[in-house]
Every structure is written in structure tokens, then in C-alpha cells.
Design a protein around this motif. Structure first.
Motif, PDB file in Angstrom:
ATOM      1  N   LEU A   1      19.146  48.388  11.216  1.00 31.91           N
ATOM      2  CA  LEU A   1      20.407  48.200  11.947  1.00 31.91           C
ATOM      3  C   LEU A   1      21.481  49.186  11.473  1.00 31.91           C
ATOM      4  O   LEU A   1      22.217  49.751  12.289  1.00 31.91           O
ATOM      5  CB  LEU A   1      20.895  46.753  11.825  1.00 31.91           C
ATOM      6  CG  LEU A   1      20.064  45.725  12.586  1.00 31.91           C
ATOM      7  CD1 LEU A   1      20.423  44.310  12.139  1.00 31.91           C
ATOM      8  CD2 LEU A   1      20.245  45.886  14.090  1.00 31.91           C
ATOM      9  N   GLN A   2      21.565  49.409  10.164  1.00 37.90           N
ATOM     10  CA  GLN A   2      22.525  50.388   9.656  1.00 37.90           C
ATOM     11  C   GLN A   2      22.200  51.787  10.171  1.00 37.90           C
ATOM     12  O   GLN A   2      23.098  52.532  10.564  1.00 37.90           O
ATOM     13  CB  GLN A   2      22.528  50.404   8.125  1.00 37.90           C
ATOM     14  CG  GLN A   2      23.302  49.299   7.480  1.00 37.90           C
ATOM     15  CD  GLN A   2      23.351  49.459   5.958  1.00 37.90           C
ATOM     16  OE1 GLN A   2      23.042  50.516   5.405  1.00 37.90           O
ATOM     17  NE2 GLN A   2      23.738  48.379   5.294  1.00 37.90           N
TER      18      GLN A   2
ATOM     19  N   ARG B   1      23.145  52.071  13.761  1.00 37.56           N
ATOM     20  CA  ARG B   1      24.604  52.146  13.886  1.00 37.56           C
ATOM     21  C   ARG B   1      25.097  53.540  13.510  1.00 37.56           C
ATOM     22  O   ARG B   1      25.994  54.088  14.144  1.00 37.56           O
ATOM     23  CB  ARG B   1      25.260  51.091  13.022  1.00 37.56           C
ATOM     24  CG  ARG B   1      26.705  50.888  13.376  1.00 37.56           C
ATOM     25  CD  ARG B   1      27.233  49.678  12.680  1.00 37.56           C
ATOM     26  NE  ARG B   1      28.139  48.987  13.569  1.00 37.56           N
ATOM     27  CZ  ARG B   1      28.961  48.054  13.169  1.00 37.56           C
ATOM     28  NH1 ARG B   1      28.956  47.660  11.907  1.00 37.56           N
ATOM     29  NH2 ARG B   1      29.773  47.488  14.018  1.00 37.56           N
TER      30      ARG B   1
ATOM     31  N   ILE C   1      22.593  48.354  20.213  1.00 37.18           N
ATOM     32  CA  ILE C   1      21.830  48.319  18.963  1.00 37.18           C
ATOM     33  C   ILE C   1      20.861  47.142  18.877  1.00 37.18           C
ATOM     34  O   ILE C   1      19.694  47.350  18.517  1.00 37.18           O
ATOM     35  CB  ILE C   1      22.780  48.398  17.746  1.00 37.18           C
ATOM     36  CG1 ILE C   1      23.375  49.816  17.695  1.00 37.18           C
ATOM     37  CG2 ILE C   1      22.057  48.058  16.448  1.00 37.18           C
ATOM     38  CD1 ILE C   1      24.435  50.013  16.658  1.00 37.18           C
TER      39      ILE C   1
ATOM     40  N   ASP D   1      27.560  49.765  19.820  1.00 41.59           N
ATOM     41  CA  ASP D   1      27.145  48.504  19.201  1.00 41.59           C
ATOM     42  C   ASP D   1      26.392  47.591  20.160  1.00 41.59           C
ATOM     43  O   ASP D   1      25.444  46.921  19.758  1.00 41.59           O
ATOM     44  CB  ASP D   1      28.361  47.755  18.641  1.00 41.59           C
ATOM     45  CG  ASP D   1      28.753  48.241  17.252  1.00 41.59           C
ATOM     46  OD1 ASP D   1      28.103  49.162  16.717  1.00 41.59           O
ATOM     47  OD2 ASP D   1      29.721  47.678  16.703  1.00 41.59           O
ATOM     48  N   GLU D   2      26.771  47.581  21.423  1.00 43.13           N
ATOM     49  CA  GLU D   2      26.118  46.668  22.367  1.00 43.13           C
ATOM     50  C   GLU D   2      24.663  47.045  22.658  1.00 43.13           C
ATOM     51  O   GLU D   2      23.886  46.218  23.111  1.00 43.13           O
ATOM     52  CB  GLU D   2      26.920  46.534  23.667  1.00 43.13           C
ATOM     53  CG  GLU D   2      27.110  47.819  24.446  1.00 43.13           C
ATOM     54  CD  GLU D   2      28.346  48.623  24.035  1.00 43.13           C
ATOM     55  OE1 GLU D   2      28.620  49.629  24.717  1.00 43.13           O
ATOM     56  OE2 GLU D   2      29.016  48.273  23.053  1.00 43.13           O
TER      57      GLU D   2
END
Length: 158
Positions: free
Chosen positions: A58-59, A62, A71, A68-69
Motif C-alpha cells: 500500500l505504501q 501510494r 489504491i 488514493d481512491e
């Protein structure tokens, strides 16, 4: 296995390099205990190792610049892809040499012996079609790279 694969891991490079390095670590870790790879592919883990892997992916996503939506969906596709590829590769590694040879012979008979009237395209490509167990490492890396290229394409300004 997930916890052990994260032991000593350092996030280095860009997002793509980070995900690729992590995927290779996971493949190698499950390759040492292939019987557990299929279990991992079927059931979500809630342990600390799972959270470490999820956090890193996730990092990295990002850091890629994805909105963000997007990911969570990209993460899910990547997790499904990796678990499927790792479980498949592990499954191949558990067969005996005799089973492997039998499988290759059955493949050769089915593919090279394909009736060109009924299976014209298979007959045309028969000499070039490879069994699933051949060169799994290169296939794993190529499929992962293609998926990451798809993510890269989504990041570029439109």
C-alpha cells in the motif's frame, strides 16, 4: 512465512522496484515451503506478517502517484495475482520427477498430436506452445512486470 519474508526487508527504490523486490521475496519464501503457498492463496492471513506485506504494498502504491481512491482496487488485484502465481509455482514444485515427466509426455501427445482439422490453430502453434511448468520464474516476472506497467500507465497524466 510472511513474517520471515519481511525479516530484513528494506524499502528501496521506486514503487515498482519495491513491489517487485517484495514479490520476489514472497515467491522465494513460499518456494521453500510450497505446501503452504496454496493455503495462503485460499485464505487471508490476519497475522503480523500479512500486515507488514500489506503495509509495504500500500505504501509503494501510494508512492507511485496513484490517486488514493484507486489504491485499494489496485492492491487487491496485485494481491490476487501474486497469491495465484506463487501458489501455482509452488504446486509445480511439489510434483515428483516421474510425475513431471508423465505430465510432459501427456502434454506432448495432446499438443503435438492435435488433429489439425479439429484444432487448426493449436496444430499450427504446437511446436511453440510450452507446458505450464516450463520457465515459471520468467513467466512470474513477466506477468508481474506487465501488471506493474498497467499501473504505471494509470499514473501518467492523461
Amino acid at each position: 512465512i510472511l513474517l520471515a519474508s519481511m525479516d530484513g526487508y528494506r524499502a528501496e527504490g521506486d514503487w515498482n522496484q519495491r513491489i517487485t523486490a517484495l514479490a520476489m521475496r514472497l515467491r522465494d519464501a513460499f518456494g521453500r515451503q510450497p505446501q503452504l503457498a496454496a493455503v495462503w492463496g485460499r485464505y487471508a492471513s490476519s497475522g503480523a506478517g500479512s500486515r507488514l506485506v500489506m503495509e509495504e504494498v500500500l505504501q509503494a502504491l501510494r508512492a507511485s502517484g496513484l490517486p488514493d481512491e484507486e489504491i485499494p482496487a489496485r492492491y487487491h488485484r496485485l494481491a490476487v495475482l501474486l497469491s495465484a502465481l506463487i501458489a501455482s509455482e509452488a504446486g509445480i514444485s511439489t510434483i515428483t520427477p516421474d510425475e513431471h515427466e508423465q505430465g510432459l509426455e501427456l502434454f506432448r501427445v495432446a499438443v503435438l498430436g492435435a488433429d489439425p482439422e479439429r484444432f487448426p490453430t493449436l496444430a499450427h502453434f504446437a511446436r511453440d506452445v510450452r507446458p505450464l511448468g516450463v520457465d515459471r520464474h520468467a513467466a512470474f516476472e513477466g506477468i508481474l512486470a506487465a501488471h506493474l506497467a498497467d499501473i504505471e500507465a494509470a499514473i501518467r497524466p492523461r
